[in-house]
Motif scaffolding. Structure first.
Motif: not given
Length: 134
Positions: A25-29, A52-55, A59-63
């Motif tokens: 959520p803070d933009g870090s990988p 964490r991966k689920h959360r 929040h953001d579906p990009r991988v």
């Protein structure tokens, strides 16, 4: 959707560990080694609800995904960028983790399931892929 090369498809179908990066959520990988498989032209990834991966994927579906090998004295690596376009829980997700356990460790059901754990599967649609080496 990007088409995956035959060699990348083969690497996904074999019991190779892939690293999957998601966005906190803070933009870090955030990156973790995962078991994967193909479902048609999409990539299956399974995790436990609440991890964490689920959360992050909610929040953001990009991988971004990566894999490498140095078998045979050479070097071959692949990378995939994409989006989680579908997710599901229930019996189907529970079967997915059992099938992945069979593929990767020759054991089913998945032996490390925690009491009360609920699994979730994501199908990732590739948007870009690349590879190096042979």
């Amino acid at each position: 959707m990007a088409e995956l090369s035959e060699s990348i498809r083969k690497a996904l179908q074999e019991p190779n560990f892939w690293h999957v990066a998601t966005i906190n959520p803070d933009g870090s990988p955030q990156s973790s080694a995962v078991w994967v498989d193909l479902r048609g032209d999409r990539i299956l990834v399974n995790t436990a609800v609440g991890r964490r991966k689920h959360r992050n994927l909610e929040h953001d579906p990009r991988v971004a995904m990566s894999w490498h090998t140095h078998e045979g004295g050479g070097y071959h690596s692949a990378g995939i960028q994409g989006r989680a376009v579908e997710s599901y829980t229930g019996d189907r997700a529970e079967k997915d983790i059992d099938d992945l356990a069979q593929k990767y460790i020759g054991q089913s059901p998945y032996p490390w399931r925690s009491p009360g754990e609920q699994r979730i599967s994501y199908l990732i649609e590739p948007t870009h892929s690349f590879e190096m080496g042979e």
